[in-house]
Scaffold this active site. Structure first.
Site, PDB file in Angstrom:
ATOM      1  N   ARG A  42       0.823  -1.221   0.000  1.00  0.00           N
ATOM      2  CA  ARG A  42       0.000   0.000   0.000  1.00  0.00           C
ATOM      3  C   ARG A  42       0.856   1.269   0.000  1.00  0.00           C
ATOM      4  O   ARG A  42       0.451   2.285  -0.571  1.00  0.00           O
ATOM      5  CB  ARG A  42      -0.941  -0.014   1.202  1.00  0.00           C
ATOM      6  CG  ARG A  42      -2.102  -0.979   0.999  1.00  0.00           C
ATOM      7  CD  ARG A  42      -3.010  -1.015   2.200  1.00  0.00           C
ATOM      8  NE  ARG A  42      -4.159  -1.867   1.959  1.00  0.00           N
ATOM      9  CZ  ARG A  42      -5.053  -2.190   2.877  1.00  0.00           C
ATOM     10  NH1 ARG A  42      -4.921  -1.740   4.125  1.00  0.00           N
ATOM     11  NH2 ARG A  42      -6.077  -2.953   2.576  1.00  0.00           N
ATOM     12  N   LYS A 204     -16.680 -18.550   3.478  1.00  0.00           N
ATOM     13  CA  LYS A 204     -18.078 -18.365   3.847  1.00  0.00           C
ATOM     14  C   LYS A 204     -18.939 -17.774   2.754  1.00  0.00           C
ATOM     15  O   LYS A 204     -18.637 -16.701   2.240  1.00  0.00           O
ATOM     16  CB  LYS A 204     -18.143 -17.420   5.042  1.00  0.00           C
ATOM     17  CG  LYS A 204     -17.708 -18.033   6.344  1.00  0.00           C
ATOM     18  CD  LYS A 204     -17.860 -17.001   7.423  1.00  0.00           C
ATOM     19  CE  LYS A 204     -17.951 -17.630   8.793  1.00  0.00           C
ATOM     20  NZ  LYS A 204     -18.149 -16.594   9.809  1.00  0.00           N
ATOM     21  N   GLY A 361      -8.303  -9.240   0.516  1.00  0.00           N
ATOM     22  CA  GLY A 361      -7.692 -10.080   1.547  1.00  0.00           C
ATOM     23  C   GLY A 361      -6.760 -11.168   1.058  1.00  0.00           C
ATOM     24  O   GLY A 361      -5.724 -10.899   0.462  1.00  0.00           O
ATOM     25  N   GLY A 384     -11.641  -5.103   2.274  1.00  0.00           N
ATOM     26  CA  GLY A 384     -13.076  -4.868   2.415  1.00  0.00           C
ATOM     27  C   GLY A 384     -13.659  -3.973   1.335  1.00  0.00           C
ATOM     28  O   GLY A 384     -14.786  -4.203   0.868  1.00  0.00           O
TER      29      GLY A 384
END
Ligand code: 3PG
Ligand code: MG
Length: 403
Positions: A42, A204, A361, A384
């Site tokens: 980043r 998930k 992620g 996110g």
């Protein structure tokens, strides 16, 4: 196409920077270990913006959060150690400022410095007004400079004082890293070359439901891997043994399949799997068709037939968007499926037949593990924010930059 995209956002090309003090929101929320920066991606991404501003004769004031101190001063979440890494990468001195932004002394400190100076303010989240998007804090941030540049796409899903509020206080534009993210992302979902192939993995379904719902309406092919695929396999009546799955939401998985069907989106589930008694290194594995997963088996990766199936469909695609590993890639040999498909995407991208964008992620870690991240058209630095964008949601930090 890229120009059309950029024209809907203000960028550094739309403001006069010379002699100005520019407040830049960067995302220095980098992974750290023992007080040292563990992954500087980043920081690296924002360097071009900072160099450009310095070359154009601006003073640069940097704002960023680090961790989640929740409005309190948490010394372990100070940005000071990051300032050193930033300074080394930028090749110029970076002055770290701990003064409270509201008391006027920070603005004074800024005023007293020469053009070309880079100042880094302490963690914005040490102040409770940051996450509350407090207009007074946004105004205090605004008093630090003349122009606001947001270069932190990865924090743009937060409507905070330094990501959103300040954009209404100062003239606000996208920095080069933000601009690159927007260009790459718009070209895969808003104005893509079709067919678009979305490859979604991870554990998930429940955390990615909105994302799947948005994608089935937008893409032509949806490939599902990772433990998430187990839930879909179970929903389709396949045996999954002791595999990780969300057995309480099989109806939800069926609903996603139904919506995909209605939208004409082809869903590809694994046709074979690498199974073992448990997830551990060196464990004995078998590769079986999904119909033959035993009651004591755990599905830990997609098998070679699935890789072949995905490869064939990837060849027919023009655009690929990827989020989430396809197996338990952290533990060998369950990284094989993810690595094989990542190599296939990289090869097609190199050959120029597809545009491939990945993000979110674990995805970047998986692509780095496969050694192919540089071969993708674009790898997002966001976690996110990338997921929320895949969900089709407006990101407050991005919306505030619209022309
Ligand atoms: C991230 O690491 O995803 C961004 O820096 C945002 O951090 P947050 O999830 O704590 O808002
Ligand atoms: Mg996050």
């Amino acid at each position: 196409m890229a120009n059309r995209v950029v024209s809907s956002f203000r960028t550094l090309d739309d403001v006069d920077i010379s002699g100005k003090t520019v407040v830049v929101r960067v995302d220095l929320n980098v992974p750290a270990k023992n007080g040292a920066v563990a992954d500087a991606t980043r920081i690296e991404r924002t360097i071009p913006t900072l160099r450009e501003l310095i070359e154009k004769g601006a003073k640069v004031v940097l704002l960023s959060h680090f961790g989640r101190p929740k409005g309190k001063v948490v010394p372990a979440m100070s940005l000071e150690p990051v300032a050193g890494t930033l300074q080394a990468m930028l090749g110029r001195p970076v002055t770290f400022v701990t003064t409270d932004w509201r008391d006027g002394r920070a603005a004074e400190a800024v005023r007293d410095t020469a053009p070309g100076t880079v100042l880094l303010m302490e963690n914005t989240r040490f102040h409770p007004g940051e996450e509350m998007n407090d207009p007074e804090l946004a105004a205090a941030f605004g008093r630090l400079g003349d122009v606001y540049v947001n270069d932190a796409f990865s924090a743009a899903h937060r409507a905070h004082a330094s990501t959103e509020g300040i954009a209404h206080v100062l003239p606000a534009v996208a920095g080069r890293a933000m601009q690159a993210e927007l260009e790459a992302l718009v070209l895969v979902l808003q104005t893509p070359d079709r067919p678009v192939f979305a490859l979604i993995g991870g554990k998930k379904i429940s955390s990615k439901l909105d994302l799947l719902g948005n994608l089935v309406a937008k893409v032509q092919v949806l490939g599902i891997g990772g433990a998430m695929a187990n839930t879909f396999l179970a929903a389709g009546g396949r045996p999954i043994g002791k595999s990780l799955a969300e057995r309480e939401i099989l109806d939800t998985a069926r609903d996603v399949m139904r919506r995909a069907n209605e939208a004409g989106c082809e869903v590809l589930l694994p046709v074979d799997a690498v199974v073992a008694a448990e997830l551990s290194a060196g464990v004995e594995t078998r590769t079986v068709p999904v119909e033959e997963v035993g009651p004591d088996d755990m599905i830990l990766d997609i098998g070679p037939a699935t890789v072949t199936l995905l490869e064939a469909r990837l060849k027919a695609a023009r655009t690929v968007v990827w989020n989430g590993p396809l197996g338990a890639f952290e533990i060998r040999p369950f990284d094989r499926g993810t690595v094989a498909v990542a190599l296939a995407v990289a090869k097609l991208t190199d050959a120029g037949t597809i545009r491939a964008v990945a993000g979110g992620g674990d995805t970047v870690a998986a692509l780095n593990h496969a050694g192919v991240a540089e071969h993708f058209s674009y790898v997002s630095a966001a976690g996110g924010a990338f997921l929320e964008w895949l969900e089709g949601r407006a990101l407050p930090g991005v919306e505030a930059l619209r022309a």
